[in-house]
Design an enzyme around this catalytic site. Structure first.
Site, mmCIF file in Angstrom:
data_model
loop_
_atom_site.group_PDB
_atom_site.id
_atom_site.type_symbol
_atom_site.label_atom_id
_atom_site.label_comp_id
_atom_site.label_asym_id
_atom_site.label_seq_id
_atom_site.Cartn_x
_atom_site.Cartn_y
_atom_site.Cartn_z
ATOM 1 C CD GLU A 1 -2.823 -1.183 2.469
ATOM 2 O OE1 GLU A 1 -3.023 -0.107 3.081
ATOM 3 O OE2 GLU A 1 -3.398 -2.244 2.763
ATOM 4 C CG ASP B 1 0.321 6.110 1.134
ATOM 5 O OD1 ASP B 1 0.977 5.968 2.195
ATOM 6 O OD2 ASP B 1 -0.915 5.907 1.082
HETATM 7 C C1 XIL Z 1 -8.385 2.948 3.033
HETATM 8 C C2 XIL Z 1 -8.929 3.460 1.703
HETATM 9 O O1 XIL Z 1 -7.867 3.986 0.959
HETATM 10 C C3 XIL Z 1 -9.979 4.505 1.942
HETATM 11 O O2 XIL Z 1 -10.617 4.865 0.716
HETATM 12 C C4 XIL Z 1 -11.036 4.004 2.914
HETATM 13 O O3 XIL Z 1 -11.927 5.042 3.215
HETATM 14 C C5 XIL Z 1 -10.378 3.498 4.183
HETATM 15 O O4 XIL Z 1 -9.426 2.514 3.865
HETATM 16 N N1 XIL Z 1 -4.759 0.263 5.411
HETATM 17 C C6 XIL Z 1 -5.486 -0.589 4.625
HETATM 18 C C7 XIL Z 1 -6.379 -0.028 3.569
HETATM 19 O O5 XIL Z 1 -5.306 -1.811 4.707
HETATM 20 O O6 XIL Z 1 -7.490 -0.847 3.338
HETATM 21 C C8 XIL Z 1 -6.819 1.357 3.891
HETATM 22 O O7 XIL Z 1 -7.528 1.853 2.765
HETATM 23 C C9 XIL Z 1 -5.640 2.222 4.228
HETATM 24 C C10 XIL Z 1 -4.904 1.687 5.402
#
Ligand code: XIL
Length: 472
Positions: free
Chosen positions: A268, A270
């Site tokens: 994930e 960023d």
């Molecule tokens: C986040 C999404 O990006 C958002 O759109 C949603 O409102 C909340 O969830 N960790 C995770 C992801 O495993 O599923 C999350 O995604 C961000 C943090």
């Protein structure tokens, strides 16, 4: 028919070694990973996933969003559409429209899918949270079976459990799962997922475990236990990072999980900063992205990297960490940020990588283009199966090109069923292809890739016909 993970996405297996690709040296001219101009082509050349979290609504409504995702990424994750609240909002009432659309898009574009997620403390409906232990276990088993079975052969890997460790010194997260079912809920989830789709890679996923720390130590211990039961394949490191704070122990941390016999994946990614960003911060961010990408590129068992959204304005970051943002690879207008070029270079692509040795300087692998030919194209079978195959194709420009055409004739029963990054009349015995809108412009020496799936007579060999390439 079951599709296995290798079938869905073109991987040029063994075309280049990871180490040389990561350094951008010694690449064959045939595959020219050092000069790939999209993230996707660069990642394909080194056999890695470069993924993006996608939003269902934008995928439906926004053409440029769709095109950019098809062009730049070879793997997709649903940002929200596969979570429990989206897929089973009330008991036994399964709603797969959004998830189906994302999986269909991935399939149409030759992309793999990393599924996210079965068991999480968030975005799980209250009807689940209020069950007693027996009923909660039954609901979990039914949910995992139903979702995993639906996407069996189409989703390559799953985050089976998400964020099960707390931020408090590596203690287990105090979630309704733990309180109701006890720690065994994790094993139950993995055993169920393994039985439901034995070919999918199963991951445990968490944040703030990117470096070595008490939380990643706990994940390590959980991973050891699950691995010993053969129900775990990989560890997902969310890597929601802060500018300038790529953990110094990140490489060693991923390595210790690899040493357990597991895959690792940046799931994930960023890298946020205090907005607005200035040029120095964007450069620092590029350096941070480069570092994370290098770590994955250099680890053979790192399956890939997924960035958590396409453009800065698509990101969850500003809503969750107010005052911060600018965390992704594209600006709002789809232009590429410095971080994009850093990732491209670290994957072995790009034209400005200072460590790149021009492929033509390698006498062992240089092939001269036929005289007068403006481009050369080659096909290779990435993954055959009884009644079909996935092919990867490389087009190399021998002069500056503003477009290209490719043609070949299948000698046997092979016929293209779907293709990506190529347009034209593709489904007959003679294929007449042309560049897509985004991969026609190539400087002399640059390469791009496209791919396709074929069907063929059961058991026959997928042939590799010669391709004629001409400038268009
Ligand atoms: C986040 C999404 O990006 C958002 O759109 C949603 O409102 C909340 O969830 N960790 C995770 C992801 O495993 O599923 C999350 O995604 C961000 C943090």
């Amino acid at each position: 028919m079951l599709l296995t993970r290798q079938r869905r996405r073109a991987v040029i297996a063994g075309a280049v070694t990871l180490a040389t690709a990561a350094l951008g040296i010694g690449l064959s001219t045939q595959f020219a990973g050092a000069q790939a101009t999209t993230l996707r082509a660069a990642a394909d050349a080194i056999g890695k996933d470069i993924g993006v979290a996608v939003d269902y609504n934008k995928l439906q409504s926004n053409t440029q969003y769709r095109e950019t995702i098809a062009r730049e990424f070879n793997s997709l994750t649903a940002e929200n559409a596969m979570k429990w609240d989206a897929t089973e909002p009330s008991d036994g009432n399964y709603t797969f429209g959004q998830a189906d659309a994302i999986v269909d898009f991935a399939e149409d574009n030759g992309q793999s899918v990393h599924g996210h997620t079965f068991v999480w403390h968030a975005q799980t409906p209250t009807w689940v949270q209020n069950l007693n232990a027996t009923a909660m276990r039954a609901a979990m088993v039914d949910h995992i079976n139903t979702v995993a079975n639906r996407y069996e052969g189409r989703v390559d890997s799953w985050d089976v459990v998400n964020e099960v460790v707390s931020d408090n010194n590596g203690a287990m997260r105090d979630s309704f799962w733990l309180r109701t079912m006890g720690e065994g809920y994790i094993t139950t989830a993995f055993q169920t997922a393994r039985a439901a789709d034995p070919n999918a890679d199963l991951y445990i996923n968490d944040y703030s475990i990117d470096g070595i720390n008490p939380k990643s130590d706990t994940v390590y211990r959980i991973a050891q236990g699950l691995k010993s039961q053969n129900v775990l394949d990989g560890v997902g490191f969310q890597a929601h990072l802060i500018l300038g704070q790529v953990p110094s122990t990140m490489e060693a941390n991923l390595q210790r999980f690899v040493d357990l016999g597991l895959k690792v994946r940046i799931t994930e990614l960023d890298i946020r900063l205090t907005t607005p960003a200035d040029a120095n911060e964007l450069q620092q961010q590029a350096n941070d992205y480069r570092r994370v990408t290098e770590i994955c590129a250099e680890l053979a068992d790192c399956s890939g990297i997924t960035v958590w959204g396409l453009r800065d304005n698509d990101s969850w970051v500003p809503g969750t960490f107010p005052g911060t943002g600018a965390a992704l690879l594209f600006f709002e207008d789809y232009s590429k940020k410095p971080a994009y070029n850093a990732v491209l270079n670290a994957l072995g692509g790009g034209t400005s990588n200072p460590t790149t040795t021009p492929a033509t300087s390698d006498p062992a692998t240089t092939t001269s283009p036929p005289p007068g030919s403006g481009c050369t194209a080659t096909l290779s079978v990435s993954s055959p199966w009884n009644t079909g195959a996935t092919y990867s194709a490389t087009v190399k420009a021998n002069q500056n090109l503003s477009g290209w055409k490719v043609t070949w004739t299948w000698p046997g029963s092979e016929r293209i069923s779907n293709a990506w990054s190529v347009t034209g009349t593709l489904t007959g015995a003679t294929v007449n292809g042309a560049n897509a809108s985004y991969n026609g412009t190539l400087a002399s020496g640059q390469s791009t890739t496209f791919g396709f799936n074929i069907t063929k007579a059961d058991g026959s060999t997928a042939s590799v016909p010669a391709v004629t390439c001409t400038p268009a």
